[in-house]
Design a protein around this motif. Structure first.
Motif, PDB file in Angstrom:
ATOM      1  N   UNK A 223     -20.093   4.140 -20.472  1.00 24.12           N
ATOM      2  CA  UNK A 223     -21.128   3.996 -19.429  1.00 24.12           C
ATOM      3  C   UNK A 223     -20.907   2.781 -18.545  1.00 24.12           C
ATOM      4  N   UNK A 224     -19.669   2.268 -18.498  1.00 22.69           N
ATOM      5  CA  UNK A 224     -19.365   1.143 -17.611  1.00 22.69           C
ATOM      6  C   UNK A 224     -19.401   1.636 -16.163  1.00 22.69           C
ATOM      7  N   UNK A 225     -19.991   0.835 -15.273  1.00 23.44           N
ATOM      8  CA  UNK A 225     -20.107   1.207 -13.867  1.00 23.44           C
ATOM      9  C   UNK A 225     -18.935   0.613 -13.087  1.00 23.44           C
ATOM     10  N   UNK A 226     -17.859   1.384 -12.995  1.00 28.45           N
ATOM     11  CA  UNK A 226     -16.628   0.890 -12.386  1.00 28.45           C
ATOM     12  C   UNK A 226     -16.767   0.525 -10.929  1.00 28.45           C
ATOM     13  N   UNK A 227     -17.700   1.169 -10.240  1.00 24.17           N
ATOM     14  CA  UNK A 227     -17.814   0.903  -8.809  1.00 24.17           C
ATOM     15  C   UNK A 227     -18.336  -0.505  -8.522  1.00 24.17           C
ATOM     16  N   UNK A 228     -18.709  -1.238  -9.562  1.00 24.41           N
ATOM     17  CA  UNK A 228     -19.052  -2.652  -9.359  1.00 24.41           C
ATOM     18  C   UNK A 228     -17.847  -3.441  -8.867  1.00 24.41           C
ATOM     19  N   UNK A 229     -16.645  -2.871  -9.016  1.00 25.92           N
ATOM     20  CA  UNK A 229     -15.410  -3.555  -8.628  1.00 25.92           C
ATOM     21  C   UNK A 229     -14.837  -3.043  -7.310  1.00 25.92           C
ATOM     22  N   UNK A 230     -15.589  -2.280  -6.563  1.00 29.12           N
ATOM     23  CA  UNK A 230     -15.044  -1.689  -5.336  1.00 29.12           C
ATOM     24  C   UNK A 230     -14.489  -2.747  -4.386  1.00 29.12           C
ATOM     25  N   UNK A 231     -15.098  -3.919  -4.371  1.00 32.45           N
ATOM     26  CA  UNK A 231     -14.632  -4.965  -3.453  1.00 32.45           C
ATOM     27  C   UNK A 231     -13.358  -5.634  -3.947  1.00 32.45           C
ATOM     28  N   UNK A 232     -12.931  -5.346  -5.181  1.00 34.90           N
ATOM     29  CA  UNK A 232     -11.748  -5.998  -5.745  1.00 34.90           C
ATOM     30  C   UNK A 232     -10.488  -5.143  -5.657  1.00 34.90           C
ATOM     31  N   UNK A 233     -10.565  -3.990  -5.016  1.00 36.97           N
ATOM     32  CA  UNK A 233      -9.457  -3.036  -5.085  1.00 36.97           C
ATOM     33  C   UNK A 233      -8.153  -3.619  -4.570  1.00 36.97           C
ATOM     34  N   UNK A 234      -8.178  -4.546  -3.635  1.00 39.08           N
ATOM     35  CA  UNK A 234      -6.953  -5.113  -3.081  1.00 39.08           C
ATOM     36  C   UNK A 234      -6.586  -6.460  -3.695  1.00 39.08           C
ATOM     37  N   UNK A 235      -7.346  -6.896  -4.711  1.00 35.41           N
ATOM     38  CA  UNK A 235      -7.020  -8.163  -5.355  1.00 35.41           C
ATOM     39  C   UNK A 235      -5.693  -8.053  -6.090  1.00 35.41           C
ATOM     40  N   UNK A 236      -4.802  -9.029  -5.862  1.00 39.27           N
ATOM     41  CA  UNK A 236      -3.507  -8.993  -6.535  1.00 39.27           C
ATOM     42  C   UNK A 236      -3.670  -9.139  -8.043  1.00 39.27           C
ATOM     43  N   UNK A 237      -4.717  -9.858  -8.460  1.00 35.67           N
ATOM     44  CA  UNK A 237      -4.905 -10.092  -9.883  1.00 35.67           C
ATOM     45  C   UNK A 237      -5.988  -9.186 -10.450  1.00 35.67           C
ATOM     46  N   UNK A 238      -6.077  -7.969  -9.883  1.00 35.88           N
ATOM     47  CA  UNK A 238      -7.162  -7.078 -10.272  1.00 35.88           C
ATOM     48  C   UNK A 238      -7.065  -6.637 -11.723  1.00 35.88           C
ATOM     49  N   UNK A 239      -5.922  -6.840 -12.331  1.00 38.97           N
ATOM     50  CA  UNK A 239      -5.789  -6.473 -13.741  1.00 38.97           C
ATOM     51  C   UNK A 239      -6.644  -7.359 -14.629  1.00 38.97           C
ATOM     52  N   UNK A 240      -7.065  -8.505 -14.125  1.00 38.16           N
ATOM     53  CA  UNK A 240      -7.786  -9.476 -14.934  1.00 38.16           C
ATOM     54  C   UNK A 240      -9.198  -9.666 -14.406  1.00 38.16           C
ATOM     55  N   UNK A 241      -9.828  -8.559 -13.958  1.00 32.39           N
ATOM     56  CA  UNK A 241     -11.156  -8.650 -13.380  1.00 32.39           C
ATOM     57  C   UNK A 241     -12.195  -8.893 -14.469  1.00 32.39           C
ATOM     58  N   UNK A 242     -13.104  -9.807 -14.228  1.00 39.00           N
ATOM     59  CA  UNK A 242     -14.204 -10.010 -15.160  1.00 39.00           C
ATOM     60  C   UNK A 242     -15.076  -8.770 -15.162  1.00 39.00           C
ATOM     61  N   UNK A 243     -15.473  -8.340 -16.360  1.00 36.12           N
ATOM     62  CA  UNK A 243     -16.252  -7.108 -16.495  1.00 36.12           C
ATOM     63  C   UNK A 243     -17.663  -7.322 -15.966  1.00 36.12           C
TER      64      UNK A 243
END
Length: 622
Positions: A223-243
């Motif tokens: 039930x994680x809401x992935x769209x909370x990260x929509x603004x991070x899609x182009x971040x080079x370090x997106x693999x390490x996004x805070x949940x």
């Protein structure tokens, strides 16, 4: 070895560890004087086995190997061991490399796909029992385990906003109900667990030491809401996004507020898009043990490991760009949104993606970036397809004779049944095979107390898009005939019923905003020519089969390929490594369309009649 062969492996009837025997498939092999190649390794952990596949830079399979996994089944409880799973992976990887003559230096990356099973480990990464037996080896609640039905019902009564992203309800196969069950029934284990992980995330963690979770697993099963990260899609370090997509109110409300503690440390503090590189790559311990023991992979440390996917979603990645050049729409980024992937096995998953957020009643999602980054995923399905065909065949009076005849001819029972249908078409002077079932109709909602309930894939408790847990299977037109010929007709009518169900899903999705006009199919059932042709004729769209039949393994390998940074994105890697095979077109005979339109009307009516019957009986018992 005694036991029942299911899903590619052997289920033992006792608790003794399985010896990791191997089956190996060779597509091609390198010779010793060939220059070093770039090889991408994919690992897929299914219910009964772990498989490894090696692919070249064109996505061509070089070789694959499988090794069985132990499983414990006791009614609603289905459990495995993460230690046993890792042993099976190591055996499969080493055998695949050996048989394909691929040197460790040629393997440039690794990706994992797995069932959406739940893994429990402590602070030292040791297994924690999730079993009423207390056996610490049993630290995996298998995806099809349905001990948590009552917990799922309670969670659904909360009417939390997060539920709208999973079709309005969680099913017992999802992780929150299972977590709640453990907390309520195994308090000691609950207190010991340091990490709760989806199986594919645990595999990546075991390989790299990086606890980053996949947007695929967390969004689809937690039930994680992935769209909370929509603004991070182009971040080079997106693999390490805070949940930031956990809904703390949801966890508090269902009684699991302690999982929110420590920035969600037990269920995921950071998440990543599928295919992003984890940690510093493969750790020396995971890559190659000093004593070269069989419990390690035998690969070079440091090779990139991509963030993982659930197995069905890896199948989607491995096939969705497998379109001929004329269908590819190279200059149309929306062309991929016109496709639906059918992952056809024991159950069938129906996956389509879109640029916009589409809420579709009775269908899971929309899940943002759960399969392809930047796209919303819609996921429907049928809970028993291959399992239903097995059930129909194995429980028919003619089944033993059919099995013996198939064995004597050294063909499968499906090939023999297909041959029977071709013969019957000629004998009965029918213009096309489908016409053999004009008096036989099947509603394939077979559930209840059969093996199908245990084996089948829970999709919203039953099939999409009806999502009615009380729906039952119907066979209309039975006679006293118990011959092989009658079994062949029932088998055909069942395949047609499954295809009518897929047509219903496609029509339902298109009515709610999708624009699907092409299907791509992978999995075991996609190798059955009549099954695929009936789907094409019934749905009215072409069905593309991939060049490589091992689509899930290819999808897993693509995740590792993306992690090497050789490709700019997952989409680029799919376009480079997916390749089309045969294209099955709908019949151009107008009689075929007219026939299936009529049978489809009957198919829909069987369910409506069932609702009417249910109402009549409810009134009688009121």
């Amino acid at each position: 070895m005694s036991g029942k062969k299911i899903l590619g492996g052997w289920y033992k009837n006792n608790t003794e560890p399985l010896r990791h025997t191997l089956s190996v498939e060779m597509a091609s092999a390198a010779t010793s004087d060939e220059p070093s190649r770039t090889v991408f390794l994919g690992v897929d952990v299914g219910t009964g086995s772990a498989r490894a596949g090696l692919f070249d830079e064109k996505g061509k399979l070089l070789g694959s190997s499988s090794s069985p996994i132990q499983i414990w089944k006791d009614g609603a409880f289905v459990e495995q061991s993460s230690t046993d799973i890792w042993l099976a992976i190591c055996a499969a990887v080493k055998a695949a490399c050996s048989q394909a003559k691929v040197a460790p230096t040629e393997v440039r990356s690794l990706g994992f796909a797995a069932t959406c099973s739940l893994v429990a480990v402590d602070a030292d990464s040791a297994p924690v029992s999730v079993s009423l037996t207390g056996d610490s080896r049993r630290n995996v609640i298998v995806w099809m385990d349905h001990r948590a039905v009552e917990q799922a019902e309670r969670i659904n009564s909360s009417n939390s906003p997060v539920l709208q992203y999973c079709g309005g309800a969680v099913s017992p196969e999802m992780q929150p109900p299972k977590l709640l069950w453990v907390k309520e029934n195994l308090q000691e284990s609950w207190s010991l667990v340091f990490r709760w992980m989806d199986l594919s995330d645990w595999l990546s963690y075991r390989a790299t030491g990086d606890d980053t979770r996949s947007l695929c697993t967390t969004v689809c099963k937690w039930t994680y809401l992935g769209h909370a990260h929509m603004q991070h899609i182009n971040d080079k370090d997106s693999r390490d996004m805070e949940a930031c997509g956990w809904d703390d109110d949801f966890w508090e409300e269902i009684g699991l507020g302690d999982l929110v503690e420590g920035h969600h440390a037990k269920i995921g503090k950071s998440v990543a898009f599928p295919g992003h590189p984890l940690g510093s790559g493969l750790t020396p311990t995971a890559a190659k043990a000093r004593n070269l023991s069989l419990n390690e992979l035998g690969l070079l440390p440091g090779i990139p490991v991509g963030t993982s996917l659930i197995d069905a979603h890896a199948g989607g990645v491995g096939v969705i760009e497998s379109v001929p050049p004329t269908e590819a729409g190279e200059h149309d980024e929306e062309a991929i949104c016109n496709r639906m992937v059918l992952v056809c096995g024991t159950s069938t998953c129906h996956m389509a993606i879109s640029r916009s957020k589409l809420f579709i009643p009775g269908v899971w999602g929309p899940f943002w970036s759960a399969m392809v980054p930047e796209y919303w995923l819609t996921e429907g399905g049928q809970s028993a397809t291959g399992a239903l065909l097995d059930h129909i065949i194995q429980n028919h009076a003619a089944s033993p004779l059919l099995a013996n005849r198939a064995a004597s001819q050294k063909i499968s029972v499906f090939e023999l049944l297909n041959n029977h249908l071709e013969t019957l078409m000629i004998e009965q002077n029918k213009s096309f095979v489908a016409a053999l079932t004009e008096d036989l109709h099947v509603l394939p909602d077979f559930h209840g107390n059969s093996d199908i309930q245990i084996i089948g894939f829970y999709i919203l408790w039953c099939r999409s898009p009806i999502a009615d847990p009380k729906s039952k299977g119907v066979v209309h037109g039975m006679t006293l005939d118990t011959s092989e010929k009658q079994l062949a007709l029932l088998y055909l009518a069942t395949m047609q019923g499954i295809a009518y169900g897929t047509r219903h899903i496609v029509e339902h999705c298109n009515a709610h905003g999708h624009k699907i006009n092409t299907l791509l199919a992978c999995g075991g059932l996609s190798k059955n020519p009549i099954f695929i042709q009936e789907h094409a004729d019934i749905i009215g769209y072409p069905i593309i089969l991939p060049r490589e039949s091992e689509s899930v393994l290819l999808g897993a390998a693509i995740l590792g390929a993306v992690a090497t940074r050789k490709y700019h994105s997952l989409s680029d890697a799919m376009k480079a490594l997916n390749a089309p095979g045969q294209v099955i077109h709908p019949s151009n005979d107008p009689r075929v369309k007219k026939y299936h339109d009529a049978k489809y009307k009957i198919f829909r009516g069987l369910y409506e009649q069932q609702l009417s019957n249910r109402s009549i009986m409810a009134q009688a018992l009121a």
